[in-house]
Scaffold this motif. Structure first.
Motif, PDB file in Angstrom:
ATOM      1  N   ALA A   1      -9.117   1.524  -8.782  1.00  0.00           N
ATOM      2  CA  ALA A   1      -8.819   0.551  -8.383  1.00  0.00           C
ATOM      3  C   ALA A   1      -8.954  -0.717  -9.216  1.00  0.00           C
TER       4      ALA A   1
ATOM      5  N   PHE B   1      -5.100  -0.705   0.946  1.00  0.00           N
ATOM      6  CA  PHE B   1      -4.835  -0.254  -0.037  1.00  0.00           C
ATOM      7  C   PHE B   1      -5.682   1.029  -0.721  1.00  0.00           C
TER       8      PHE B   1
ATOM      9  N   LEU C   1      -4.282  -3.964  -7.523  1.00  0.00           N
ATOM     10  CA  LEU C   1      -3.911  -4.457  -6.483  1.00  0.00           C
ATOM     11  C   LEU C   1      -3.972  -5.752  -6.056  1.00  0.00           C
TER      12      LEU C   1
ATOM     13  N   PHE D   1      -5.542  -9.615  -3.321  1.00  0.00           N
ATOM     14  CA  PHE D   1      -6.643  -8.496  -2.283  1.00  0.00           C
ATOM     15  C   PHE D   1      -7.771  -9.423  -1.468  1.00  0.00           C
TER      16      PHE D   1
ATOM     17  N   ALA E   1       0.992  -1.293   0.191  1.00  0.00           N
ATOM     18  CA  ALA E   1       0.063  -0.023   0.034  1.00  0.00           C
ATOM     19  C   ALA E   1       0.937   0.949  -0.222  1.00  0.00           C
TER      20      ALA E   1
END
Length: 390
Positions: free
Chosen positions: A161, A144, A133, A136, A111
Motif C-alpha cells: 500500500a 482500504f 490509497l 488517507f 476499498a
C-alpha cells in the motif's frame, strides 16, 4: 530492473563509481521503498497503456501508478477498470515474467475496488505490486488496508500500500495533530504492507484556492510547507519508527526532450554541460530542480511525477555524489563506533560520528538504489546521459 539500467554498460561505467544494484518486485520492502524514484502517474483510461508502460520502462522508469481516481472523470471509472484489466492481460502475455517492467500500482477510489480488481486481473495479478490509497486518514485507511490484506490472501501475491496524505483534516490546524496520530496508529499496525507514504500537495493547495507558480516550490507555500514538516516529524523519523515519505508532484511540464536532442546529437554525454544547465533553467526546470533538492533536505525521498520529462531529473539528482559516499563510509566505519569528530576526506567539512550516523545510513541505502557517481561526475552529466539521444 535497476536505475540507469537502460544505459549502455560503457556509459554506466563512465558515470558510476558504484553502480545501482539490481532489484525485482519481490525484493525486500526497504530496497523497494528506497528505489521508487520518480513514480510516474498515468490515467488508467489510456488506450495504449500497456505500450506506454513498456516504453517508459525502456526510458528508465521503475515505478508507475495507473490511476482510477482524480486523473479521470467519475463517468470513466467503469471504463477505466475494464481498460486496466485488458492492458494487464496484454502485458502479461507479452512480457514473460515481467522482470523488465516497472513496479506497477493502481490508485483506487474505494476499498471495494481492491478485491474486485485483483479478482478480475486473474493470472496477470503477478505484475501488480500494490495499490495507492487516496485521502488517507485512520477512518478511511483501515477499510482500504483490510481490503488489501484480504486480496493478498486470495491471490497469494504480496501487495503493498502507498497511502496518499492529502485530506483537509491533515491540512487544517485544529485537526492536524489528531489526524496525524490516527494515521500513525494505522500505518504502524499495517507496517509490513506500507511501502511509502505519498504527499498530495495539489489537494492541500486546493483547500485554500492556491496554486504554486513554476518558479515556486512547495516549500515557498508556507501552509503546505508546515504540513510537510509535521508529516516528516511524526511519520518520517530515522529511529526505526518512520516510513519513506515521497516528494510532492511537480505540475509543470513545458520542458520537452526535443529541446535537448540537437545538443545531444552534436556532443558526447559528458560535453556541453553548461549549455545544458542553461537550457534547463530557461525551460522552466529550475523550479523542479530546486524542489527535488529541497525534498531531500526536508526528509523526503523520490517524487510523484505526472510527465515523463520529470523522471530523468529526479533520478539524476538521486544519485549519491562521490563526496557524499566518502563521508558516509567514513562515518560508518566500525572503528568510529565510539563517536568523535573527523575531517572529511574532501577536507571541506566536519563529520560528527554520532549525529551524522542516521544521515550516513540513509545515504548508503540511496547509494544502493541509485549508485554513486564517479569523482567529478555531477547532475548535468547524469541527466545528459539519461535523455534520449535520437
Amino acid at each position: 530492473m535497476r536505475h540507469f539500467g537502460h544505459l549502455a554498460p560503457d556509459i554506466r561505467n563512465a558515470l558510476f563509481h558504484k553502480e545501482p544494484v539490481e532489484f525485482t518486485a519481490d525484493s525486500p520492502p526497504g530496497t523497494l521503498s528506497a528505489a521508487l524514484g520518480a513514480t510516474l502517474y498515468s490515467p488508467a483510461t489510456r488506450p495504449k497503456l500497456a505500450e506506454d508502460i513498456v516504453k517508459q520502462a525502456g526510458r528508465g522508469v521503475v515505478s508507475m501508478v495507473l490511476c482510477l481516481e482524480d486523473s479521470i472523470s467519475d463517468a470513466d471509472v467503469v471504463a477505466g477498470e475494464e481498460n486496466l484489466v485488458r492492458q494487464f492481460a496484454a502485458l502479461a502475455e507479452e512480457s514473460g515474467d515481467g522482470t523488465d517492467l516497472p513496479l506497477l500500482f493502481v490508485r483506487v477510489r474505494a476499498a471495494a475496488q481492491i478485491p474486485d480488481l485483483v479478482g478480475r486481473l486473474g493470472p496477470a495479478v503477478r505484475l501488480l505490486s500494490g495499490f495507492v490509497l487516496p485521502k488517507f486518514t485512520e477512518e478511511r485507511g483501515v477499510p482500504f488496508l483490510e481490503a488489501l490484506a484480504g486480496a493478498e490472501a486470495d491471490c497469494g501475491r504480496r501487495l503493498f500500500a502507498m497511502p496518499v496524505l492529502e485530506s483537509p483534516e491533515l491540512l487544517h490546524l485544529e485537526s492536524r495533530g489528531e489526524t496525524l496520530r490516527g494515521i500513525a496508529r494505522t500505518v504502524d499496525k499495517y507496517r509490513d504492507r506500507i511501502l511509502a507514504l505519498r504527499l498530495g500537495v495539489t489537494d492541500f493547495c486546493s483547500a485554500y484556492g492556491l496554486r504554486r507558480a513554476p518558479d515556486m516550490t512547495a516549500y515557498d507555500v508556507q501552509i503546505v510547507a508546515s504540513v510537510i514538516a509535521d508529516v516528516v516529524n511524526v511519520l518520517g523519523r530515522a529511529d526505526g519508527t518512520g516510513f519513506t515519505v515521497t516528494g510532492p508532484v511537480w505540475e509543470y511540464f513545458r520542458l520537452h526532450e526535443r529541446m535537448f536532442k540537437p545538443q545531444l546529437r552534436q556532443s558526447p554525454f559528458l560535453g556541453r554541460a553548461e549549455e545544458l544547465r542553461t537550457a534547463l533553467i530557461e525551460h522552466d526546470m529550475d523550479g523542479l530542480l530546486r524542489e527535488i533538492e529541497l525534498d531531500r533536505a526536508n526528509g523526503l525521498q523520490g517524487k510523484t511525477c505526472i510527465h515523463p520529462s520529470h523522471v530523468a531529473p529526479v533520478h539524476a539528482l538521486s544519485v549519491v555524489s562521490h563526496e557524499e559516499f566518502s563521508d558516509a563510509v567514513d562515518i560508518l566505519r566500525p572503528e568510529r563506533g565510539a563517536g568523535g569528530v573527523l575531517r572529511s576526506a574532501y577536507t571541506n567539512k566536519m563529520n560528527e560520528i554520532k549525529p551524522h550516523r542516521a544521515w550516513a545510513e540513509r545515504t548508503l541505502l540511496r547509494a544502493e538504489a541509485f549508485g554513486v557517481a564517479r569523482e567529478g561526475v555531477g547532475f548535468v552529466e547524469l541527466l545528459t546521459a539519461s535523455l534520449p539521444h535520437t
